[in-house]
Write a protein that holds these residues in place. Structure first.
Motif, PDB file in Angstrom:
ATOM      1  N   GLU A 225     -23.428 -16.476 -33.802  1.00 19.69           N
ATOM      2  CA  GLU A 225     -24.164 -16.083 -34.999  1.00 19.69           C
ATOM      3  C   GLU A 225     -23.213 -15.765 -36.150  1.00 19.69           C
ATOM      4  O   GLU A 225     -22.106 -15.261 -35.934  1.00 19.69           O
ATOM      5  CB  GLU A 225     -25.029 -14.856 -34.705  1.00 19.69           C
ATOM      6  N   ALA A 226     -23.714 -16.040 -37.374  1.00 21.53           N
ATOM      7  CA  ALA A 226     -22.953 -15.714 -38.583  1.00 21.53           C
ATOM      8  C   ALA A 226     -23.924 -15.148 -39.609  1.00 21.53           C
ATOM      9  O   ALA A 226     -24.506 -15.894 -40.390  1.00 21.53           O
ATOM     10  CB  ALA A 226     -22.234 -16.949 -39.117  1.00 21.53           C
ATOM     11  N   PRO A 227     -24.139 -13.837 -39.605  1.00 18.86           N
ATOM     12  CA  PRO A 227     -25.117 -13.224 -40.511  1.00 18.86           C
ATOM     13  C   PRO A 227     -24.710 -13.355 -41.979  1.00 18.86           C
ATOM     14  O   PRO A 227     -23.532 -13.237 -42.334  1.00 18.86           O
ATOM     15  CB  PRO A 227     -25.119 -11.749 -40.080  1.00 18.86           C
ATOM     16  N   ALA A 228     -25.712 -13.621 -42.821  1.00 19.55           N
ATOM     17  CA  ALA A 228     -25.516 -13.718 -44.274  1.00 19.55           C
ATOM     18  C   ALA A 228     -26.761 -13.166 -44.955  1.00 19.55           C
ATOM     19  O   ALA A 228     -27.719 -13.890 -45.199  1.00 19.55           O
ATOM     20  CB  ALA A 228     -25.262 -15.171 -44.688  1.00 19.55           C
ATOM     21  N   PRO A 229     -26.792 -11.865 -45.262  1.00 19.48           N
ATOM     22  CA  PRO A 229     -27.985 -11.248 -45.848  1.00 19.48           C
ATOM     23  C   PRO A 229     -28.332 -11.748 -47.249  1.00 19.48           C
ATOM     24  O   PRO A 229     -29.482 -11.681 -47.654  1.00 19.48           O
ATOM     25  CB  PRO A 229     -27.630  -9.759 -45.882  1.00 19.48           C
ATOM     26  N   LYS A 230     -27.337 -12.253 -47.975  1.00 21.08           N
ATOM     27  CA  LYS A 230     -27.572 -12.730 -49.338  1.00 21.08           C
ATOM     28  C   LYS A 230     -26.967 -14.120 -49.512  1.00 21.08           C
ATOM     29  O   LYS A 230     -26.051 -14.509 -48.773  1.00 21.08           O
ATOM     30  CB  LYS A 230     -26.951 -11.776 -50.371  1.00 21.08           C
ATOM     31  N   SER A 231     -27.453 -14.842 -50.516  1.00 15.54           N
ATOM     32  CA  SER A 231     -26.923 -16.184 -50.790  1.00 15.54           C
ATOM     33  C   SER A 231     -25.422 -16.147 -51.056  1.00 15.54           C
ATOM     34  O   SER A 231     -24.690 -17.059 -50.666  1.00 15.54           O
ATOM     35  CB  SER A 231     -27.655 -16.802 -51.984  1.00 15.54           C
TER      36      SER A 231
ATOM     37  N   GLY B 208     -33.334 -17.100 -32.059  1.00 13.45           N
ATOM     38  CA  GLY B 208     -33.712 -16.859 -30.663  1.00 13.45           C
ATOM     39  C   GLY B 208     -34.065 -18.148 -29.943  1.00 13.45           C
ATOM     40  O   GLY B 208     -33.662 -18.357 -28.791  1.00 13.45           O
ATOM     41  N   LEU B 209     -34.798 -19.026 -30.622  1.00 10.61           N
ATOM     42  CA  LEU B 209     -35.180 -20.305 -30.018  1.00 10.61           C
ATOM     43  C   LEU B 209     -33.963 -21.211 -29.823  1.00 10.61           C
ATOM     44  O   LEU B 209     -33.852 -21.908 -28.809  1.00 10.61           O
ATOM     45  CB  LEU B 209     -36.219 -21.003 -30.898  1.00 10.61           C
TER      46      LEU B 209
ATOM     47  N   GLY C  64     -22.496 -22.915 -34.182  1.00  8.54           N
ATOM     48  CA  GLY C  64     -22.488 -21.812 -35.137  1.00  8.54           C
ATOM     49  C   GLY C  64     -23.773 -21.817 -35.953  1.00  8.54           C
ATOM     50  O   GLY C  64     -24.176 -22.862 -36.464  1.00  8.54           O
ATOM     51  N   VAL C  65     -24.419 -20.661 -36.072  1.00  9.39           N
ATOM     52  CA  VAL C  65     -25.679 -20.573 -36.808  1.00  9.39           C
ATOM     53  C   VAL C  65     -25.598 -19.474 -37.871  1.00  9.39           C
ATOM     54  O   VAL C  65     -25.729 -18.285 -37.568  1.00  9.39           O
ATOM     55  CB  VAL C  65     -26.872 -20.290 -35.863  1.00  9.39           C
ATOM     56  N   PRO C  66     -25.409 -19.853 -39.137  1.00  8.46           N
ATOM     57  CA  PRO C  66     -25.505 -18.862 -40.214  1.00  8.46           C
ATOM     58  C   PRO C  66     -26.974 -18.554 -40.470  1.00  8.46           C
ATOM     59  O   PRO C  66     -27.814 -19.453 -40.469  1.00  8.46           O
ATOM     60  CB  PRO C  66     -24.865 -19.580 -41.405  1.00  8.46           C
ATOM     61  N   PHE C  67     -27.315 -17.280 -40.665  1.00  7.51           N
ATOM     62  CA  PHE C  67     -28.708 -16.918 -40.892  1.00  7.51           C
ATOM     63  C   PHE C  67     -28.792 -15.550 -41.563  1.00  7.51           C
ATOM     64  O   PHE C  67     -27.844 -14.767 -41.539  1.00  7.51           O
ATOM     65  CB  PHE C  67     -29.483 -16.894 -39.566  1.00  7.51           C
ATOM     66  N   ASN C  68     -29.953 -15.299 -42.159  1.00  8.49           N
ATOM     67  CA  ASN C  68     -30.215 -14.015 -42.790  1.00  8.49           C
ATOM     68  C   ASN C  68     -30.994 -13.147 -41.803  1.00  8.49           C
ATOM     69  O   ASN C  68     -32.170 -13.419 -41.547  1.00  8.49           O
ATOM     70  CB  ASN C  68     -31.020 -14.211 -44.076  1.00  8.49           C
ATOM     71  N   PRO C  69     -30.394 -12.096 -41.261  1.00 13.92           N
ATOM     72  CA  PRO C  69     -31.101 -11.257 -40.283  1.00 13.92           C
ATOM     73  C   PRO C  69     -32.285 -10.510 -40.885  1.00 13.92           C
ATOM     74  O   PRO C  69     -33.112  -9.961 -40.144  1.00 13.92           O
ATOM     75  CB  PRO C  69     -30.014 -10.297 -39.790  1.00 13.92           C
ATOM     76  N   GLY C  70     -32.413 -10.533 -42.206  1.00 14.29           N
ATOM     77  CA  GLY C  70     -33.539  -9.892 -42.865  1.00 14.29           C
ATOM     78  C   GLY C  70     -34.760 -10.781 -42.981  1.00 14.29           C
ATOM     79  O   GLY C  70     -35.833 -10.313 -43.397  1.00 14.29           O
TER      80      GLY C  70
END
Length: 324
Positions: free
Chosen positions: A195-201, A180-181, A165-171
């Motif tokens: 994927e686990a998108p998190a645009p804000k803290s 991607g890597l 599982g990879v939390p990340f900010n797509p922005g």
């Protein structure tokens, strides 16, 4: 004696007196402005490394160096405002730490030298077009993570892991590159990335929680949004016996179980060397963008135990630092 000769001698006497009193020549003064997208231990360490390296090179605050720092507190709009403010103050060099801050600063000036640092993919982020000859007013350092080594580390500690599982900010352009890597390296080892998108803290805890029951481990890349709220991810890992790995070693001190990465203080020191070269007359566009070759293993056996994992003894014995 003519008036002009008396004036010349008077001026000469004044200048000699000033030097005798130790007054520095204005041309020797340096003004370095540093900014980061957010405050967290890795980026703070990079900032401190820049300051310490400048001191080692002879530039010291309160003597011949003005050194200022501002954080955008995670807000890209604030990063743009800081960049514009810095440009208005005409520093000798601007040092943006992180990709969002670098993008803001480089968009704000084509004249003031810029030395970016802690930037994952300067080409992908469109900061420069050539690593060897950046040209213009920009150069810096890439902190591209050793993703292959990090995936190998996950496999060594949790050999049965099939889903990461990879939390990340797509922005954040750097985060998108890293995801991607991770996908590429994981696929080569028969592993899948969720994927686990998190645009804000404030979204980080929910993003981490969304991975529970879907993945075998969580990997936190060097994404400034996620790292700034790392404790939320660690909490989810502990509560659900879900191992949390990190892309930067400072996160191991905060509760991740292990990381192969860089010491960001050393990254700052290396960045400071580039800044000093520019202060001494080199053009940033003539200085190749540098990378970081030395990696270090940090482990946290206590955190691993809380997440239901026992670290291999040989791994712990070979670690650069074992967090107690």
């Amino acid at each position: 004696m003519s008036f002009s000769r008396r004036s010349l001698l008077a001026c000469t006497g004044f200048l000699l007196g000033a030097f005798a009193l130790g007054t520095p020549a204005l041309a020797e003064d340096a003004f370095v402005a540093v900014t980061a997208i957010v405050e967290h231990p890795a980026l703070d360490a990079a900032r401190d490394g820049v300051r310490d390296e400048l001191k080692a090179a002879g530039y010291e605050e309160g003597k011949n160096l003005k050194f200022i720092y501002e954080s955008a507190q995670g807000n890209p709009g604030t990063a743009v405002q800081i960049a514009q403010k810095f440009v208005g103050e005409s520093p000798s060099v601007i040092v943006p730490i992180s990709t969002p801050s670098a993008q803001a600063v480089i968009s704000a000036t084509t004249d003031i030298p810029v030395v970016f640092t802690a930037v994952t993919d300067p080409l992908g982020a469109k900061l420069i077009t050539n690593l060897e000859k950046p040209s213009g007013n920009v150069t810096g350092m890439s902190d591209l993570s050793p993703i292959g080594k990090q995936i190998d580390l996950i496999h060594e500690i949790v050999p049965g892991a099939k889903k990461i599982g990879v939390p990340f900010n797509p922005g954040e352009a750097n985060a998108v590159t890293l995801v991607g890597l991770v996908k590429e390296k994981a696929a080569a080892m028969g592993m899948e990335v969720v994927e686990a998108p998190a645009p804000k803290s404030s979204d980080v805890q929910a993003a981490a929680q969304s991975l529970v029951g879907k993945v075998d481990v969580i990997y936190v890349p060097t994404d400034n949004t996620i790292v700034s709220a790392l404790e939320a991810v660690i909490g989810v890992g502990v509560d659900n016996k879900l191992p949390v790995f990190a892309g930067d070693t400072d996160s191991v001190k905060r509760g991740a179980i292990a990381a192969i990465g860089f010491d960001y203080y050393d990254v700052g020191r290396q960045t400071g060397k580039i800044v000093a070269r520019i202060l001494k007359g080199e053009k940033p566009g003539d200085i190749a963008v540098q990378g970081i070759e030395i990696t270090q293993l940090f482990v946290n056996p206590g955190a691993a135990e809380k997440m239901g994992v026992k670290l291999p003894e040989a791994l712990v014995a070979g670690a650069k630092e074992v967090v107690k």
